[in-house]
Design a protein around this motif. Structure first.
Motif, mmCIF file in Angstrom:
data_model
loop_
_atom_site.group_PDB
_atom_site.id
_atom_site.type_symbol
_atom_site.label_atom_id
_atom_site.label_comp_id
_atom_site.label_asym_id
_atom_site.label_seq_id
_atom_site.Cartn_x
_atom_site.Cartn_y
_atom_site.Cartn_z
ATOM 1 N N ILE A 102 -23.892 17.348 -21.240
ATOM 2 C CA ILE A 102 -23.703 15.894 -21.158
ATOM 3 C C ILE A 102 -22.580 15.425 -22.073
ATOM 4 N N GLY A 103 -22.479 16.005 -23.270
ATOM 5 C CA GLY A 103 -21.432 15.596 -24.197
ATOM 6 C C GLY A 103 -21.675 14.217 -24.779
ATOM 7 N N ASP A 104 -20.635 13.598 -25.304
ATOM 8 C CA ASP A 104 -20.716 12.254 -25.856
ATOM 9 C C ASP A 104 -20.443 11.234 -24.760
ATOM 10 N N GLN A 105 -21.476 10.517 -24.366
ATOM 11 C CA GLN A 105 -21.364 9.503 -23.324
ATOM 12 C C GLN A 105 -21.887 8.172 -23.857
ATOM 13 N N ILE B 278 -15.213 5.481 -22.613
ATOM 14 C CA ILE B 278 -15.904 6.607 -22.004
ATOM 15 C C ILE B 278 -15.420 6.791 -20.579
ATOM 16 N N ARG B 279 -15.107 8.008 -20.212
ATOM 17 C CA ARG B 279 -14.698 8.316 -18.853
ATOM 18 C C ARG B 279 -15.703 9.290 -18.243
ATOM 19 N N GLY B 280 -15.751 9.285 -16.957
ATOM 20 C CA GLY B 280 -16.744 10.099 -16.263
ATOM 21 C C GLY B 280 -16.519 11.592 -16.403
ATOM 22 N N TRP B 281 -15.265 11.994 -16.657
ATOM 23 C CA TRP B 281 -14.986 13.422 -16.728
ATOM 24 C C TRP B 281 -14.725 13.820 -18.174
ATOM 25 N N TRP B 282 -15.477 14.796 -18.622
ATOM 26 C CA TRP B 282 -15.341 15.255 -20.010
ATOM 27 C C TRP B 282 -13.970 15.884 -20.207
ATOM 28 N N GLY B 283 -13.332 15.502 -21.272
ATOM 29 C CA GLY B 283 -12.043 16.085 -21.586
ATOM 30 C C GLY B 283 -10.879 15.299 -21.039
ATOM 31 N N SER B 284 -11.130 14.239 -20.242
ATOM 32 C CA SER B 284 -10.015 13.463 -19.687
ATOM 33 C C SER B 284 -9.541 12.442 -20.706
ATOM 34 N N PHE C 133 -19.652 17.752 -12.766
ATOM 35 C CA PHE C 133 -20.573 16.701 -12.325
ATOM 36 C C PHE C 133 -20.285 15.440 -13.125
ATOM 37 N N ASP C 134 -20.885 14.323 -12.710
ATOM 38 C CA ASP C 134 -20.722 13.055 -13.418
ATOM 39 C C ASP C 134 -21.628 13.076 -14.651
ATOM 40 N N GLN C 135 -21.044 13.172 -15.825
ATOM 41 C CA GLN C 135 -21.838 13.329 -17.045
ATOM 42 C C GLN C 135 -22.597 12.070 -17.440
ATOM 43 N N ASN C 136 -22.215 10.938 -16.898
ATOM 44 C CA ASN C 136 -22.955 9.708 -17.171
ATOM 45 C C ASN C 136 -24.194 9.577 -16.289
ATOM 46 N N GLN D 257 -28.388 -10.713 -18.730
ATOM 47 C CA GLN D 257 -27.986 -9.350 -19.035
ATOM 48 C C GLN D 257 -26.536 -9.322 -19.523
ATOM 49 N N ARG D 258 -26.337 -8.688 -20.681
ATOM 50 C CA ARG D 258 -24.992 -8.591 -21.241
ATOM 51 C C ARG D 258 -24.305 -7.326 -20.751
ATOM 52 N N PRO D 259 -22.963 -7.322 -20.764
ATOM 53 C CA PRO D 259 -22.250 -6.103 -20.373
ATOM 54 C C PRO D 259 -22.657 -4.940 -21.261
ATOM 55 N N LEU D 260 -22.544 -3.730 -20.718
ATOM 56 C CA LEU D 260 -22.997 -2.550 -21.437
ATOM 57 C C LEU D 260 -22.297 -2.368 -22.770
ATOM 58 N N ASP D 261 -20.989 -2.659 -22.819
ATOM 59 C CA ASP D 261 -20.284 -2.437 -24.080
ATOM 60 C C ASP D 261 -20.748 -3.403 -25.152
ATOM 61 N N LYS D 262 -21.240 -4.596 -24.779
ATOM 62 C CA LYS D 262 -21.745 -5.541 -25.764
ATOM 63 C C LYS D 262 -23.131 -5.144 -26.245
ATOM 64 N N GLN D 263 -23.891 -4.465 -25.391
ATOM 65 C CA GLN D 263 -25.234 -4.054 -25.793
ATOM 66 C C GLN D 263 -25.194 -2.931 -26.814
ATOM 67 N N PHE D 264 -24.310 -1.982 -26.634
ATOM 68 C CA PHE D 264 -24.392 -0.767 -27.420
ATOM 69 C C PHE D 264 -23.201 -0.524 -28.345
ATOM 70 N N SER D 265 -22.236 -1.421 -28.404
ATOM 71 C CA SER D 265 -21.122 -1.238 -29.316
ATOM 72 C C SER D 265 -21.472 -1.812 -30.679
ATOM 73 N N SER D 266 -20.910 -1.202 -31.717
ATOM 74 C CA SER D 266 -21.133 -1.698 -33.066
ATOM 75 C C SER D 266 -20.268 -2.926 -33.306
ATOM 76 N N PRO D 267 -20.523 -3.721 -34.375
ATOM 77 C CA PRO D 267 -19.763 -4.962 -34.594
ATOM 78 C C PRO D 267 -18.263 -4.770 -34.605
ATOM 79 N N ASP D 268 -17.780 -3.666 -35.214
ATOM 80 C CA ASP D 268 -16.337 -3.485 -35.287
ATOM 81 C C ASP D 268 -15.749 -3.062 -33.939
ATOM 82 N N GLN D 269 -16.615 -2.607 -33.015
ATOM 83 C CA GLN D 269 -16.118 -2.229 -31.696
ATOM 84 C C GLN D 269 -16.082 -3.404 -30.739
#
Length: 320
Positions: free
Chosen positions: A127-130, A314-320, A225-228, A292-304
């Motif tokens: 899965i990697g970092d998603q 985040i991209r669907g393909w690892w290493g891209s 495969f789609d890692q997300n 419902q808030r956008p995903l990046d607002k739900q899980f991003s830290s304040p500085d992000q």
């Protein structure tokens, strides 16, 4: 007499087919649980129990391959490989892998050797970092515990199609399980996500290319495969409101609980911030359920949150 000799003469003089010794296949190509009989050093000091996964496989498989067919052989190889990389702890005990040449990669990304895979674990390697799973913040043991706790009836795998045979095998696969327990895992911003069980079957598909040695051992395994997909299909975050914070502590952050579709967040919500195993602040607030808030607002830290957020990076393909 002459006629009799003339009748047998053509057969006697006909060229004979060269004798070819039958190929003896290793047991891990013929039986999906072959390596469980190995007398070796196992993780947790015991042979792993695959009874739930095997029962789930028989119940949910979509294809049935004839014993000894190419599809059956590839299926047995991969299933024994998974058992080894998940539960054997010493490289010299591996039988499905060519130790000197082994490489594993996902979506054309970084190639890992066996030593690294034994450190990070198969789930983190796959899965990697998603957006909804931070492999760099979870240990081998915790990553496996995460999915065992969520898929209590077993997480099964099957070969759907095989397009080419050895030495380079190309095949399509499916991985599935029923989400009967909570999904608990770390996020990039220091929070811990808790997604309640949906009691639905989670399924994903992909393809793989596997290069084998002349001893039928894996030298190079490339998975695509789609890692997300694994996490998105379990959490369904776009349809799930944020509910009450989950119990437990995280390193310098708060827990986030996600409920399955149809659940409603309570208007009375409490935020508990924990640091150094102590609650430094607790604020009770009464408010109407927010949209419902956008995903990046739900899980991003304040500085992000001032930028694109973790979802944007985040991209669907690892290493891209």
């Amino acid at each position: 007499m002459a006629d009799a000799q003339q009748q047998v003469l053509p057969d006697a003089e006909s060229p004979k087919e060269p004798l070819v010794a039958p190929v003896t296949l290793p047991d891990y190509l013929l039986e999906p649980n072959a390596v469980l009989l190995d007398n070796c050093r196992w993780r947790h000091e015991q042979v792993p129990d695959y009874s739930k996964a095997n029962a789930s496989f028989l119940k949910g498989q979509t294809t049935v391959h004839a014993p000894g067919s190419l599809e059956d052989i590839v299926s047995n190889l991969v299933k024994n490989w998974e058992k080894e990389v998940s539960y054997k702890t010493h490289e010299e005990d591996f039988r499905t892998i060519d130790l000197e040449n082994y490489q594993f990669s996902v979506n054309g990304g970084v190639k890992r050797g066996l030593t690294e895979m034994l450190l990070v674990g198969t789930y983190s390697a796959l899965i990697g970092d998603q957006a909804l799973f931070c492999s760099s913040k979870i240990s081998f043991e915790e990553s496996h515990k995460t999915f065992r706790r969520s898929m209590t009836e077993g997480y099964s795998w099957e070969v759907l199609e095989v397009w080419s045979g050895p030495p380079k095998v190309a095949f399509k696969w499916r991985h599935w399980g029923k989400m009967t327990g909570p999904l608990i895992c770390p996020l990039h911003n220091g929070l811990r996500m808790v997604a309640q069980p949906t009691n639905e079957v989670v399924s994903m598909t992909g393809v793989a290319f596997c290069t084998l040695s002349d001893k039928f051992q894996i030298q190079n395994l490339e998975v695509y495969f789609d890692q997300n997909e694994p996490m998105n299909s379990m959490v369904k975050v776009n349809n799930s409101p944020i509910g009450l914070p989950a119990k437990g502590k995280t390193a310098g952050g708060v827990d986030v609980e996600l409920k399955p579709p149809g659940s409603q967040a309570s208007p009375d919500r409490k935020k508990a911030i924990t640091r150094d195993d102590k609650t430094t602040s607790s604020v009770a607030e009464t408010r109407k359920p927010e949209p419902q808030r956008p995903l990046d607002k739900q899980f991003s830290s304040p500085d992000q949150q001032g930028g694109t957020g973790i979802w944007g990076g985040i991209r669907g393909w690892w290493g891209s």
